[in-house]
Design a protein around this motif. Structure first.
Motif, PDB file in Angstrom:
ATOM      1  N   ALA A   1     -49.623 -18.076-108.458  1.00 47.76           N
ATOM      2  CA  ALA A   1     -49.095 -19.157-107.555  1.00 47.76           C
ATOM      3  C   ALA A   1     -50.226 -20.337-107.353  1.00 47.76           C
ATOM      4  O   ALA A   1     -49.779 -21.382-107.478  1.00 47.76           O
TER       5      ALA A   1
ATOM      6  N   MET B   1     -49.798 -30.282-107.749  1.00 49.84           N
ATOM      7  CA  MET B   1     -49.239 -31.361-106.593  1.00 49.84           C
ATOM      8  C   MET B   1     -50.465 -31.589-105.842  1.00 49.84           C
ATOM      9  O   MET B   1     -50.306 -32.333-104.747  1.00 49.84           O
ATOM     10  N   LYS B   2     -51.577 -31.015-106.178  1.00 48.90           N
ATOM     11  CA  LYS B   2     -53.016 -31.223-105.388  1.00 48.90           C
ATOM     12  C   LYS B   2     -53.367 -32.806-105.333  1.00 48.90           C
ATOM     13  O   LYS B   2     -52.923 -33.479-106.222  1.00 48.90           O
ATOM     14  N   TRP B   3     -53.752 -33.244-104.299  1.00 54.30           N
ATOM     15  CA  TRP B   3     -54.285 -34.590-104.360  1.00 54.30           C
ATOM     16  C   TRP B   3     -55.271 -35.086-105.565  1.00 54.30           C
ATOM     17  O   TRP B   3     -56.034 -34.164-105.760  1.00 54.30           O
TER      18      TRP B   3
ATOM     19  N   LEU C   1     -45.676 -14.944 -98.725  1.00 59.12           N
ATOM     20  CA  LEU C   1     -46.783 -15.795 -98.356  1.00 59.12           C
ATOM     21  C   LEU C   1     -48.075 -15.173 -99.095  1.00 59.12           C
ATOM     22  O   LEU C   1     -49.159 -15.656 -99.210  1.00 59.12           O
TER      23      LEU C   1
ATOM     24  N   ILE D   1     -51.129 -22.808-109.890  1.00 62.35           N
ATOM     25  CA  ILE D   1     -50.311 -23.705-110.155  1.00 62.35           C
ATOM     26  C   ILE D   1     -50.397 -25.023-109.255  1.00 62.35           C
ATOM     27  O   ILE D   1     -49.601 -24.998-108.201  1.00 62.35           O
ATOM     28  N   ASP D   2     -51.439 -25.747-109.343  1.00 63.31           N
ATOM     29  CA  ASP D   2     -51.729 -26.707-108.304  1.00 63.31           C
ATOM     30  C   ASP D   2     -51.652 -28.096-108.779  1.00 63.31           C
ATOM     31  O   ASP D   2     -52.421 -28.967-108.516  1.00 63.31           O
TER      32      ASP D   2
ATOM     33  N   LYS E   1     -49.529 -13.198-105.103  1.00 60.73           N
ATOM     34  CA  LYS E   1     -49.964 -14.013-106.180  1.00 60.73           C
ATOM     35  C   LYS E   1     -48.914 -14.218-107.203  1.00 60.73           C
ATOM     36  O   LYS E   1     -48.882 -15.532-107.649  1.00 60.73           O
TER      37      LYS E   1
END
Lengths: 102, 744
Positions: A94, A100-102, A23, A97-98, A26
């Motif tokens: 991490a 998958m963001k809307w 969690l 690496i986005d 980074k």
């Protein structure tokens, strides 16, 4: 003789370290390492339960071997992914690496 | 040539087919070629004629032709739904040639063929096409619709021959209706013709009038056929007319109408059909207007086919019409109707003919009058005389019509010649000239000698000029029949009509051919032109038969002349009936009356018109005064029908049915239903569809949309956040599930 609960406590502690690492870290490689930690915490549980509760049945050891195999494969795939992402985006962080963001 | 019986039987049904084939060929293939078209039409009509005559002359060799099975014909099951178990018989079709049919075939085929030949000349074959000619108007050059004319004529001939050889009423009715159609097409052949006077009837309207008027009669006739079939179970002539038990049953079965037997009602209904077809009072109005057609058509309708068909049907059905009647007994109701209407029509039409000035109209009314003779003759039971007069009349009336066509052509020719000489190229602008008006003629005997002599022969035959002409013998036979039957009203009515006939015929001949020419057109009239050749050939042949056709029926008992030639006609035709009708007794009163009326009428006509000069008052008009107008205007029948029948019919259809019923009531109701439906639909749309159906649909969509919008903020794309949420949920769920008492 060391009681079972100590092993369990060690495994829980190791698992929590792994969760925290997954969690909080980074770096994707570090996250992968933390996952390995969590898997190995489970392995400790399995081996401990086998040794203390059902020493005559080798299922605990067998599960451990399977988990280790899975862990190895997962590490190989995970590292390959990370290298691929690095080549593409020039980062292993991490949060960056986005896609998958809307 | 000799033929086997089988071949003759085959010929009977082959007879009507060639003209039908000609119609098809012309319409489908040879329409472009005038030469081919008339060759096909005349050639195939010639085949029919040859077949007809072969059949006719072969029938002469049969002993007692017409009796029992001694007839020609074939018969086949047409609708074979017959079933022996249920007692129904199949509906048969077929042909029947008995003596009556033989006579009909003899003169119908010949007259048709001659009219076809005549039409070649009448339609100006051989002349160049005139650039001013419009299709559908009388041409100056060759007829633009030449091929069509021959196609129609062929179909017409087919209808008549089919009717003649039919062995049952249904097939007869088929031919009857085909002729109705053809008469419509041919009367309206010059459909584009218009007259400056709007009151003058145009070919278009004449065609519709003829069709509608005959339709009235046809309707009754069809009813009669249906009623007869319902009562007798068959429509075959031999089965009904040659079976005394069937006739007796029909004559003694009470019909739906009190006091009348079945045979009476059927007879009256069939007679109504004849009233329409043969132009008897009160349905005579179409026939004079049928003169709007080309003259060969008039000849076709008046002599060979249409109107003859009506009389033929009556002669054919005579045993039924007279069922239950014997010589000397009171007439049956159908016979009474025929005697009354026939006599009245004969006299009434003759009075109108006296005052006509159009050469064809005179002949038209004389046809109506002569048909009245035949009908009246049947009405008094003079069966053979009616058929005899039908035959002789066909010859001399065809001759007269074709002669008048020749006269009209000659006068038109002279008119163009005169107009050309007088006005040069401005001839077209000259005032309208009526080439059919006898008062524009005069002196044509020298200009058109062949036409004159043949017309004279026809005219004398029509008047009944004694001893020589055919018309005398047949008319004498009718008068003799009326006298023999003791029907003195009929006798004197017909005698008066015959007197008038002779008078107006003489008037016509003198006005047309004698004296000095009264117009330049008559002055320059001629028959020396190539187009007259086929016309004159037809005239000469018909003139021959107009004289000799009467010699076959001279009564044996006639003084001096009787017995020189055997009374072949009576012997032959008598075979049509079950029992041979008795030979007519010789009645001096009938002979003297025939002589007096024929010669007296001709003499009166000659006395009245021999000094007629141009622009003088018509002697008949001087004699009759105001009555002349009434006759000239045909007793105002057209006007009365116009007011009483046509206008109300128009009012009924245009105002009552169209405006009130259709547009008002029916359309109104429909519009009301339509508007109510619209209103209802609007209500549903406003209060149900839009709010409820659309609303709920939109609600689902919108809710999903809003829900998505609200929740997309948690999709950050950051894996660790997702994991954190998963962790949190796992912790919460774990707490709820595992810690006792927390979730309860």
């Amino acid at each position: 003789m060391v009681p079972l609960s100590w092993y369990l406590a060690l495994a829980a502690a190791l698992f929590c370290v792994g969760v925290y690492g997954v969690l909080a870290r980074k770096n994707a490689v570090a996250i992968l390492m933390s996952i390995e930690l969590m898997l190995n915490a489970v392995n400790i549980n399995l081996v401990a339960f086998w040794h203390y509760l059902t020493p005559q049945v080798p299922s605990g050891q067998m599960f451990t071997m399977i988990v280790l195999t899975v862990a190895a494969s997962e590490a190989a795939v995970g590292l390959a992914l990370i290298i691929s992402i690095y080549r593409r985006r020039n980062t292993v962080i991490a949060e960056e690496i986005d896609l998958m963001k809307w | 040539m000799s033929f086997t019986l089988d071949q003759i039987h085959t010929f009977t049904w082959l007879i009507p087919l060639p003209p039908l084939l000609a119609f098809a060929l012309i319409v489908l293939f040879t329409n472009r070629s005038k030469l081919l078209s008339h060759t096909v039409a005349i050639g195939l009509m010639g085949v029919s004629w040859v077949l007809s005559w072969i059949v006719f002359f072969n029938s002469l060799g049969v002993h007692d032709f017409g009796h029992g099975i001694d007839i020609f014909g074939i018969k086949f099951d047409w609708l074979p739904f017959g079933n022996a178990a249920t007692g129904t018989t199949p509906l048969t079709m077929g042909t029947l040639v008995d003596p009556l049919t033989g006579i009909m075939l003899f003169f119908v085929s010949l007259a048709c063929l001659l009219i076809f030949i005549y039409s070649v000349g009448y339609s100006n074959y051989g002349k160049a096409a005139d650039s001013h000619d419009q299709p559908g108007t009388p041409p100056h050059g060759v007829e633009p619709l030449y091929s069509r004319f021959f196609a129609y004529l062929s179909l017409f001939a087919f209808g008549m021959l089919l009717l003649v050889v039919a062995d049952n009423l249904l097939l007869l009715f088929v031919g009857w209706e085909i002729m109705g159609l053809c008469s419509f097409l041919l009367i309206g052949f010059w459909h584009a013709r218009d007259y400056p006077d709007p009151k003058q009837i145009t070919p278009r309207r004449a065609a519709v009038k003829a069709f509608m008027t005959t339709r009235v009669g046809d309707m009754f006739m069809l009813l009669g056929i249906v009623y007869l079939y319902a009562q007798a179970g068959t429509l075959n002539f031999r089965d009904i007319l040659h079976d005394p038990s069937v006739l007796l049953k029909l004559a003694t079965t009470p019909s739906v109408i009190t006091g009348l037997m079945v045979s009476h009602v059927v007879g009256l209904l069939l007679f109504a059909g004849t009233i329409g077809k043969s132009a008897q009072f009160p349905l005579h109005v179409w026939l004079p207007d049928a003169m709007e057609g080309p003259t060969p058509v008039s000849a076709m309708i008046h002599a060979a086919t249409m109107v003859s068909a009506g009389v033929y049907a009556m002669i054919r059905m005579f045993p039924l019409l007279s069922a239950g009647w014997e010589h000397g007994h009171p007439l049956t109701p159908p016979m009474l109707a025929m005697a009354a209407i026939g006599t009245f029509t004969a006299l009434f039409a003759a009075t109108i003919a006296v005052a006509q000035s159009d050469i064809k109209k005179v002949l038209a009314y004389s046809t109506i009058s002569q048909l009245g003779f035949m009908i009246a003759s049947l009405g008094v039971g003079a069966y053979v005389a009616a058929a005899f007069h039908l035959m002789t009349h066909a010859f001399f009336k065809a001759l007269l019509f074709l002669g008048s066509g020749s006269v009209i052509h000659g006068v038109e020719h002279g008119h163009r010649h005169a107009a050309h000489g007088a006005h040069g190229e401005h001839a077209a602008a000259a005032p309208v000239f009526d080439p059919q008006n006898m008062f524009n003629m005069g002196g044509l005997a020298k200009k058109m000698p062949i036409t004159y002599w043949t017309f004279l022969i026809g005219g004398l035959a029509l008047s009944g000029f004694p001893f020589i002409t055919a018309g005398f013998w047949s008319k004498d036979a009718i008068l003799g029949g009326a006298a023999e039957g003791g029907q003195w009203f009929v006798f004197f009515g017909l005698a008066a009509a015959a007197l008038l006939t002779a008078f107006y015929t003489m008037r016509q001949i003198i006005l047309t051919f004698h004296g000095a020419p009264r117009t330049a057109a008559a002055e320059h009239a001629t028959e020396r032109d190539s187009i007259f050749v086929p016309m004159l050939i037809a005239l000469v042949v018909l003139a021959f038969f107009a004289v000799t056709a009467g010699w076959v029926g001279i009564p044996e008992s006639f003084p001096v002349l009787g017995g020189l030639l055997p009374n072949w006609f009576h012997e032959y035709l008598g075979g049509t009936l079950i029992e041979h009708p008795p030979a007519e007794a010789f009645l001096p009163i009938a002979l003297w009356t025939s002589l007096i009326v024929a010669l007296g009428g001709l003499l009166l006509g000659w006395l009245a018109y021999r000094h007629y000069r141009k622009d003088a008052v018509d002697p008949v008009q001087r004699l009759l005064g105001p009555m002349f107008g009434v006759l000239r205007d045909k007793y105002y029948f057209d006007e009365v029908y116009e007011t009483v029948l046509v206008r109300p019919a128009y009012w009924l259809s245009e105002t009552f049915a169209s405006v009130w019923l259709d547009k008002g009531l029916i359309d109104g109701t429909l519009h009301l239903i339509g508007r109510a439906s619209m209103r209802l639909g609007q209500v549903f749309r406003d209060y149900f569809d839009l709010p409820v159906v659309n609303g709920s649909g939109d609600l689902v969509g919108n809710s999903v949309n809003r829900f998505g919008r609200a929740f997309r903020i948690i999709q950050t794309g950051k894996v660790q956040q997702y994991l954190l949420i998963v962790m949190a949920i796992v912790v919460v769920l774990g707490a709820v599930l595992l810690l006792p008492g927390l979730g309860r």
